[in-house]
Design a protein around this motif. Structure first.
Motif, short mmCIF file in Angstrom:
data_model
loop_
_atom_site.label_atom_id
_atom_site.label_comp_id
_atom_site.label_asym_id
_atom_site.label_seq_id
_atom_site.Cartn_x
_atom_site.Cartn_y
_atom_site.Cartn_z
N LEU A 132 3.61 -7.55 -14.19
CA LEU A 132 4.27 -7.28 -15.47
C LEU A 132 4.83 -5.86 -15.55
CD1 LEU A 132 1.81 -9.17 -17.83
CD2 LEU A 132 3.95 -9.97 -16.83
N GLY A 133 4.39 -4.97 -14.68
CA GLY A 133 4.95 -3.63 -14.65
C GLY A 133 6.30 -3.56 -13.97
N LEU A 134 6.68 -4.62 -13.27
CA LEU A 134 7.95 -4.63 -12.54
C LEU A 134 9.15 -4.50 -13.47
CD1 LEU A 134 9.49 -4.95 -9.87
CD2 LEU A 134 9.24 -7.44 -10.10
N SER A 135 8.97 -4.85 -14.74
CA SER A 135 10.08 -4.76 -15.69
C SER A 135 10.60 -3.33 -15.82
CB SER A 135 9.63 -5.26 -17.06
OG SER A 135 8.54 -4.50 -17.56
N ALA A 136 9.81 -2.33 -15.39
CA ALA A 136 10.27 -0.95 -15.41
C ALA A 136 11.39 -0.71 -14.40
CB ALA A 136 9.11 0.00 -15.11
N LEU A 137 11.50 -1.60 -13.40
CA LEU A 137 12.51 -1.45 -12.35
C LEU A 137 13.61 -2.51 -12.42
CD1 LEU A 137 10.22 -0.67 -9.27
CD2 LEU A 137 11.48 0.95 -10.70
N ASN A 139 14.52 -7.07 -13.52
CA ASN A 139 14.10 -8.37 -14.03
C ASN A 139 14.06 -9.39 -12.91
OD1 ASN A 139 13.42 -10.42 -15.82
ND2 ASN A 139 15.56 -10.90 -16.29
N TRP A 140 12.95 -9.39 -12.13
CA TRP A 140 12.75 -10.35 -11.05
C TRP A 140 11.34 -10.92 -11.15
CZ3 TRP A 140 13.86 -5.09 -9.51
CH2 TRP A 140 15.22 -4.83 -9.35
N PRO A 141 11.11 -12.11 -10.63
CA PRO A 141 9.75 -12.68 -10.66
C PRO A 141 8.75 -11.84 -9.87
CG PRO A 141 11.38 -14.37 -10.15
CD PRO A 141 12.10 -13.06 -10.08
N THR A 142 9.19 -11.36 -8.70
CA THR A 142 8.40 -10.42 -7.89
C THR A 142 9.34 -9.33 -7.39
OG1 THR A 142 8.72 -11.43 -5.71
CG2 THR A 142 6.98 -12.36 -7.10
N LEU A 143 8.77 -8.27 -6.89
CA LEU A 143 9.59 -7.17 -6.38
C LEU A 143 10.44 -7.60 -5.19
CD1 LEU A 143 8.78 -3.50 -6.04
CD2 LEU A 143 9.29 -4.69 -3.92
N TYR A 144 9.97 -8.57 -4.43
CA TYR A 144 10.65 -8.93 -3.18
C TYR A 144 12.02 -9.56 -3.42
CZ TYR A 144 5.89 -7.99 -2.00
OH TYR A 144 4.67 -7.37 -1.93
N SER A 148 16.37 -5.38 -2.39
CA SER A 148 17.63 -4.77 -1.98
C SER A 148 18.43 -4.25 -3.17
CB SER A 148 18.48 -5.79 -1.20
OG SER A 148 18.81 -6.89 -2.02
N GLN A 149 17.98 -4.57 -4.40
CA GLN A 149 18.71 -4.14 -5.60
C GLN A 149 17.93 -3.12 -6.43
OE1 GLN A 149 20.27 -7.85 -7.67
NE2 GLN A 149 18.91 -8.78 -6.17
N LEU A 150 16.86 -2.60 -5.89
CA LEU A 150 16.08 -1.62 -6.64
C LEU A 150 16.94 -0.43 -7.04
CD1 LEU A 150 12.70 -1.43 -4.65
CD2 LEU A 150 13.05 -2.42 -6.91
N ALA A 315 4.47 -5.62 -7.48
CA ALA A 315 5.00 -6.45 -6.39
C ALA A 315 4.87 -7.94 -6.64
CB ALA A 315 4.33 -6.07 -5.07
N SER A 316 3.64 -8.43 -6.72
CA SER A 316 3.46 -9.87 -6.82
C SER A 316 2.49 -10.31 -7.91
CB SER A 316 2.95 -10.42 -5.48
OG SER A 316 1.64 -9.92 -5.23
N GLY A 317 1.58 -9.41 -8.29
CA GLY A 317 0.59 -9.75 -9.30
C GLY A 317 -0.70 -10.31 -8.75
N ASN A 318 -0.69 -10.76 -7.49
CA ASN A 318 -1.90 -11.42 -6.96
C ASN A 318 -2.16 -11.13 -5.49
OD1 ASN A 318 0.16 -12.90 -5.78
ND2 ASN A 318 -0.17 -14.74 -7.03
N SER A 319 -1.62 -10.03 -4.97
CA SER A 319 -1.88 -9.67 -3.58
C SER A 319 -2.49 -8.28 -3.53
CB SER A 319 -0.59 -9.72 -2.76
OG SER A 319 0.39 -8.84 -3.30
N LYS A 320 -2.85 -7.82 -2.32
CA LYS A 320 -3.55 -6.54 -2.20
C LYS A 320 -3.61 -6.11 -0.74
CE LYS A 320 -8.07 -6.65 -2.75
NZ LYS A 320 -8.60 -6.26 -1.43
#
Length: 359
Positions: A132-137, A139-144, A148-150, A315-320
């Motif tokens: 849910l913090g990815l919205s700072a960068l 609007n994608w489901p995951t960072l991956y 390429s558009q970061l 990144a994904s919410g459920n990896s580490k």
């Protein structure tokens, strides 16, 4: 590897309370030290040598106000980045690390440019297992999907972080990759194609198969063309979160580097099952990753453990960053057997070699 001990076994109550305050004010220290580095304060002190500089000396240059100098340098003093000598600030050893150590700088940039804003939503991300913090960068489901558009400077800092840890490992592991003379080699999670470029240049006979999402593959293809090695490369656009998406079969060797840590355990299990099916008879799977439990030094384990919240919030919410035993367990369930383990590759990588269990 030995269990990690990050603090003395018998910590006094006073020392424990001081450590707790360092945690409480950690974000403040981070920002002030980063400011001192980025705005040239630390460099000015380094140039002054052991004599150091007073606040008045530094303010007289016109680069900083006395107010900014006092606020920032006092925080740097409290954190061991500088020390006071006869009224002058002098750069201390930790300050030299910030100023000259590439891995410290890469970590600072990554945490500031990629993670800092998004980590504010770490609690929600942990509760929901979504980034849910990815919205700072973006609007994608995951960072991956958005890699390429970061936006800048996040994009530069992300790739610098990723490559700094992995690139130091590639030269030393290519003999391991080609130890069994594979003719068909698959790079799963090819990213920008750096490993594939290195493998194609190393072995003129190998045929590479790159697997990733479409945007990453397009970047990798351009990089292989620039390197002049694209004629022996095949590109497979596959969303590995789709459990029904099969991998190209008949591979002599499958390579995964800093890849599985991007996924949850159920997703890793599915990927390893499909990888096992894609191996030719006598084929092998090589996994190179950063396992916090296999580090020689606590400093490396500390950095890796504290990278996991980035995967949660951004990144994904459920990896580490996983322990090596997690991968071995999931690989064995997929019909793969661990053959060898090699540690101390590059900064902090280990290489796990698996073979398919023939029935």
């Amino acid at each position: 590897m030995l269990d990690k001990k990050f603090s003395p076994e018998r910590q006094s109550a006073f020392a424990a309370r001081f450590e707790a305050q360092k945690i409480a004010f950690g974000p403040v220290v981070f920002q002030c030290v980063r400011y001192a580095w980025k705005r040239g304060m630390l460099q000015a002190l380094a140039d002054a040598g052991g004599a150091g500089l007073t606040v008045a000396d530094m303010a007289a240059t016109g680069k900083w106000t006395e107010y900014a100098l006092k606020v920032v340098l006092e925080t740097c003093l409290s954190s061991g980045v500088v020390y006071l000598s006869a009224g002058s600030y002098v750069l201390d050893k930790a300050g030299y690390c910030v100023l000259t150590d590439s891995i410290t700088q890469v970590n600072l940039d990554f945490n500031h440019d990629v993670c800092y804003e998004g980590l504010f939503k770490l609690d929600e991300s942990l509760d929901n297992e979504k980034p849910l913090g990815l919205s700072a960068l973006g609007n994608w489901p995951t960072l991956y999907q958005g890699l390429s558009q970061l936006p800048e400077p996040a994009k530069t800092s992300w790739f610098a972080f990723d490559h700094h840890y992995s690139d130091t490992s590639f030269p030393s592991i290519l003999p391991d990759v080609f130890a069994t003379a594979p003719r068909k080699l698959m790079d799963i999670g090819a990213n920008t194609g750096k490993f594939s470029c290195a493998a194609l240049a190393y072995n003129p006979a190998v045929e590479m198969h790159l697997v990733d999402l479409p945007r990453q593959l397009s970047v990798a293809e351009e990089n292989l063309k620039t390197a002049g090695v694209h004629e022996r490369a095949h590109f497979h656009s596959i969303d590995l979160l789709d459990n029904e998406a099969a991998l190209p079969a008949g591979m002599d060797m499958i390579w995964m580097s800093q890849f599985l840590s991007c996924f949850s355990e159920p997703a890793i299990a599915s990927i390893l099952q499909r990888a096992a099916k894609a191996l030719a008879p006598n084929g092998q799977l090589l996994i190179m990753d950063t396992f916090w439990d296999r580090q020689r030094y606590d400093i490396a384990a500390f950095c890796l453990i504290n990278t996991s919240p980035y995967f949660t919030a951004m990144a994904s919410g459920n990896s580490k960053i996983y322990e090596s035993a997690d991968y071995v367990r999931l690989a064995e369930a997929a019909g793969l057997q661990l053959i060898t383990t090699r540690d101390d590759i590059g900064y902090c990588h280990s290489l796990l070699r698996f073979a398919k269990v023939e029935k």
